[in-house]
Motif scaffolding. Structure first.
Motif, mmCIF file in Angstrom:
data_model
loop_
_atom_site.group_PDB
_atom_site.id
_atom_site.type_symbol
_atom_site.label_atom_id
_atom_site.label_comp_id
_atom_site.label_asym_id
_atom_site.label_seq_id
_atom_site.Cartn_x
_atom_site.Cartn_y
_atom_site.Cartn_z
ATOM 1 N N GLY A 165 43.101 26.442 -17.137
ATOM 2 C CA GLY A 165 43.689 26.615 -18.588
ATOM 3 C C GLY A 165 44.877 27.434 -18.499
ATOM 4 O O GLY A 165 45.429 27.777 -17.373
ATOM 5 N N PHE A 166 44.961 28.327 -19.465
ATOM 6 C CA PHE A 166 46.291 29.207 -19.550
ATOM 7 C C PHE A 166 45.897 30.217 -20.850
ATOM 8 O O PHE A 166 45.046 30.065 -21.782
ATOM 9 C CB PHE A 166 47.548 28.472 -19.672
ATOM 10 N N THR A 167 46.739 31.254 -20.936
ATOM 11 C CA THR A 167 46.818 32.189 -21.930
ATOM 12 C C THR A 167 48.081 32.120 -22.687
ATOM 13 O O THR A 167 48.928 31.591 -22.186
ATOM 14 C CB THR A 167 46.660 33.551 -21.440
ATOM 15 N N LEU A 177 38.953 27.456 -18.706
ATOM 16 C CA LEU A 177 38.154 28.682 -18.489
ATOM 17 C C LEU A 177 38.610 29.888 -18.986
ATOM 18 O O LEU A 177 37.935 30.705 -19.272
ATOM 19 C CB LEU A 177 37.475 28.581 -17.000
ATOM 20 N N GLU A 178 39.984 30.000 -19.043
ATOM 21 C CA GLU A 178 40.693 31.173 -19.769
ATOM 22 C C GLU A 178 40.249 31.307 -21.303
ATOM 23 O O GLU A 178 39.871 32.615 -21.627
ATOM 24 C CB GLU A 178 42.251 30.871 -19.679
ATOM 25 N N LEU A 179 39.838 30.221 -21.946
ATOM 26 C CA LEU A 179 39.365 30.344 -23.352
ATOM 27 C C LEU A 179 37.753 30.371 -23.392
ATOM 28 O O LEU A 179 37.276 31.288 -23.907
ATOM 29 C CB LEU A 179 39.705 28.996 -23.948
ATOM 30 N N ALA A 180 37.097 29.796 -22.516
ATOM 31 C CA ALA A 180 35.769 29.785 -22.428
ATOM 32 C C ALA A 180 35.293 31.148 -22.146
ATOM 33 O O ALA A 180 34.253 31.678 -22.804
ATOM 34 C CB ALA A 180 35.047 28.813 -21.534
ATOM 35 N N TRP A 184 35.027 37.750 -21.646
ATOM 36 C CA TRP A 184 34.717 38.469 -20.417
ATOM 37 C C TRP A 184 36.055 38.926 -19.497
ATOM 38 O O TRP A 184 35.863 39.941 -18.940
ATOM 39 C CB TRP A 184 34.036 37.407 -19.462
ATOM 40 N N LEU A 185 36.991 38.136 -19.588
ATOM 41 C CA LEU A 185 38.205 38.299 -19.062
ATOM 42 C C LEU A 185 39.355 39.263 -19.642
ATOM 43 O O LEU A 185 39.797 40.101 -18.979
ATOM 44 C CB LEU A 185 38.868 37.091 -18.826
ATOM 45 N N SER A 186 38.935 39.375 -20.676
ATOM 46 C CA SER A 186 39.814 40.424 -21.922
ATOM 47 C C SER A 186 39.488 41.805 -21.565
ATOM 48 O O SER A 186 38.366 42.292 -21.297
ATOM 49 C CB SER A 186 39.682 40.247 -23.333
ATOM 50 N N GLY A 187 40.365 42.589 -21.360
ATOM 51 C CA GLY A 187 40.553 44.048 -20.897
ATOM 52 C C GLY A 187 40.641 44.828 -22.443
ATOM 53 O O GLY A 187 40.815 44.154 -23.566
ATOM 54 N N LYS A 188 40.180 46.127 -22.413
ATOM 55 C CA LYS A 188 40.457 46.992 -23.590
ATOM 56 C C LYS A 188 41.491 48.122 -23.276
ATOM 57 O O LYS A 188 41.505 48.864 -22.458
ATOM 58 C CB LYS A 188 38.967 47.742 -23.797
ATOM 59 N N GLU A 217 36.347 40.420 -13.363
ATOM 60 C CA GLU A 217 36.606 39.372 -12.359
ATOM 61 C C GLU A 217 35.783 38.044 -12.862
ATOM 62 O O GLU A 217 34.664 38.306 -13.133
ATOM 63 C CB GLU A 217 36.261 39.682 -10.813
ATOM 64 N N LEU A 218 36.293 37.073 -12.636
ATOM 65 C CA LEU A 218 35.428 35.678 -12.812
ATOM 66 C C LEU A 218 35.628 35.005 -11.514
ATOM 67 O O LEU A 218 36.656 34.435 -11.005
ATOM 68 C CB LEU A 218 36.167 34.855 -14.006
#
Length: 577
Positions: A165-167, A177-180, A184-188, A217-218
């Motif tokens: 997928g994409f952002t 999977l970028e959306l799913a 998990w993938l997003s930082g703070k 990491e995924l």
């Protein structure tokens, strides 16, 4: 003479004025010494208050890697150009320079800023190139600033785009999977206090208030090498047969892991400006189709599970067609009196229909439901379709007969390969996983092991010289599978010249490791049969995957003569020219 007289007349006034001046200068000097040297904290505090700011520390999104750690998606630092409109209008005479650097007209730039005069912050260019950033910074226009951000980059490009997928521009998952796994993938983001100059540039980092936290990491289940191989072969097949689209899914039947998932047409997630939205769709998960003859192994499994049939049970298919109500079911030719195994080998519609109609509808429906038809696989992939399997109490004889050879129900390629993994795994259904699986996986038994073993043996004949899927054969390996050639449903009924070419297979047959489904939509070349269009793709991809994954052959020719060791002495061995 007069001037001296005047000066002599006012000596007191002169010294008084001079004293006032000297006293004023002394007061100013002492005040300056006091503020600059003795008590400079006050001025420093107020000066800093006008130039010290709290800014965000951008965090980068977590990296996505394949099962071997090869990067599939990463975030790279970039700068975005933003402005404060009110401040920029203080240097309105420099608009031509700024517009030229940004590739805009002066009129467009003026209108853009004028319409947003009440805002303190607007972007002029997101994720600008380094050269553009340098060019704009060199102008040193008041109110024009840059901000550090992160941009997603996909090294595999279109090879893995449908699964990854994409952002969007804000680095939020939009597809795949970028959306799913967006959370998990997003930082703070963190925060820090900095000192800025008059052009809003950071000149000093003062202190860190809150550190940033990068995304996690995924690690996916796919193997990038196998993914590329599958992409290449599917793209070549779709192009060669001038097909509308295509899908391929490969599963590890021992773990439920998706080893490869590709679709055509594909897209490059690094450059999506001119692409159609339909290209983003992962057809292997979202698009449903009638599976045709690839359904017959499950019809036979239902017959075996009922206890009414064995692989050797005779079924009369003469004269090559079978009347069910007002509907006529036909075979390619008259196969005569055949057994259940031959129903699979020759892909007999008449034989499959007679098996299905001899079963109780509830029993037939139960087997299809147990292997996953009519329900989601539970993969959690965004937009996954559950297909359709109508309630058995509404079936007519015609519907039950046509369902036996894959019409009247719908599946996705992922659902179909999941069902075939049940046959490969001895009747045990494992959950689908797009992430790498560590350790053993527990599944659910949905079919008896004996039944699946018998069905696999029948499916191996399909890839023999007598079967419809001989082009799926792989030298050195035993392969089992099933072909499917489906009339495509269009508005008003089934088309006479539009087909779906399907092949579902498992290998190696002796110890099944992988299952694969290939779907080619509307091939327009000289051939449209699943055994001709889709089966060769299975052979090429699976053979290459076996080499990559070091799967040993299970069908090597027997050695008929003993191999003797070389008894020559070293000095007697002759080399080749």
């Amino acid at each position: 003479m007069k001037l001296r007289t005047v000066q002599a007349q006012y000596p007191v006034r002169r010294w008084l004025v001079l004293s006032f001046f000297l006293c004023g200068m002394a007061v100013l000097a002492s005040r300056a010494v006091y503020l600059q040297l003795l008590n400079n904290d006050f001025l420093k505090e107020h000066g800093d208050a006008r130039s010290i700011r709290v800014v965000d520390i951008p965090s980068h999104r977590g990296v996505i890697v394949d099962r071997n750690g090869e990067q599939l998606a990463m975030s790279t630092p970039v700068d975005s150009i933003w402005v404060t409109p009110k401040k920029v209008f203080e240097d309105v005479e420099r608009f031509p320079e700024l517009a030229a650097a940004l590739g805009m007209t002066v009129k467009d730039l003026h209108e853009t800023l004028r319409a947003r005069m009440n805002r303190d912050f607007i972007y002029l260019k997101r994720h600008a190139t380094p050269d553009l950033v340098k060019k704009v910074q060199a102008l040193e226009i008041r109110g024009v600033s840059t901000q550090r951000e992160y941009k997603r980059y996909y090294p595999a490009a279109e090879v893995a785009s449908h699964i990854i997928g994409f952002t969007n521009v804000d680095d939020q998952g939009q597809e795949g999977l970028e959306l799913a796994y967006d959370d998990w993938l997003s930082g703070k983001n963190g925060k820090k206090r900095v000192l800025k100059d008059r052009l809003n540039r950071i000149v000093q980092n003062i202190e860190s208030i809150e550190p940033s936290e990068p995304g996690k990491e995924l690690r996916l289940s796919i193997d990038r090498r196998v993914q590329y191989l599958a992409y290449r072969e599917l793209a070549a097949a779709v192009k060669y047969h001038r097909a509308k689209s295509g899908s391929l899914v490969m599963l590890d039947v021992r773990t439920g892991e998706v080893m490869a998932m590709v679709g055509q047409p594909s897209y490059n997630p690094n450059n999506r400006e001119t692409l159609k939205g339909s290209f983003y769709r992962n057809r292997a998960v979202t698009d449903v189709f009638e599976p045709g003859s690839t359904m017959k192994p499950f019809t036979v499994a239902a017959g075996l599970d009922s206890g009414l049939y064995s692989p050797h049970t005779a079924i009369e298919t003469s004269p090559g067609f079978y009347k069910v109500g007002d509907h006529t079911i036909r075979d390619m030719r008259n196969y005569g009196n055949i057994n259940v195994s031959t129903v699979i080998t020759k892909s007999s519609n008449v034989g499959a229909s007679k098996i299905a109609l001899s079963l109780e509808p509830e029993k037939f429906w139960d087997v299809l439901s147990r292997v996953g038809f009519g329900q989601s696989t539970g993969s959690a992939f965004p937009g996954e379709s559950s297909g359709s399997l109508s309630p058995y109490n509404a079936w007519s004889d015609v519907e039950m007969a046509t369902m036996s050879f894959g019409y009247g129900l719908s599946v996705t390629p992922l659902q179909l390969v999941h069902a075939y993994s049940v046959l490969a795994n001895g009747g045990v259904m494992l959950p689908i996983s797009f992430l790498k699986v560590e350790g053993s996986v527990s599944g659910k038994r949905v079919l008896p092991e004996k039944v699946t073993r018998q069905v696999r043996k029948m499916m191996e004949t399909v890839v023999s010289d007598q079967g419809t899927g001989k082009r799926a054969a792989i030298r050195g390996y035993r392969v089992l599978g099933k072909t499917g050639t489906v009339y495509k449903y269009i508005r008003g009924g089934y088309s006479d010249d539009r087909y779906l070419s399907v092949f579902a297979g498992i290998a190696p047959a002796s110890q099944p490791r992988y299952a694969m489904v290939i779907l080619i939509d509307e091939p327009r070349g000289d051939h449209h049969y699943g055994g001709v269009v889709a089966a060769p793709v299975f052979s090429r991809v699976m053979e290459g995957a076996f080499r990559i994954l070091n799967v040993p052959p299970d069908d090597l020719p027997a050695i008929t003569s003993p191999i003797m060791a070389n008894h020559h002495k070293p000095d007697q061995i002759q080399g080749f020219d």
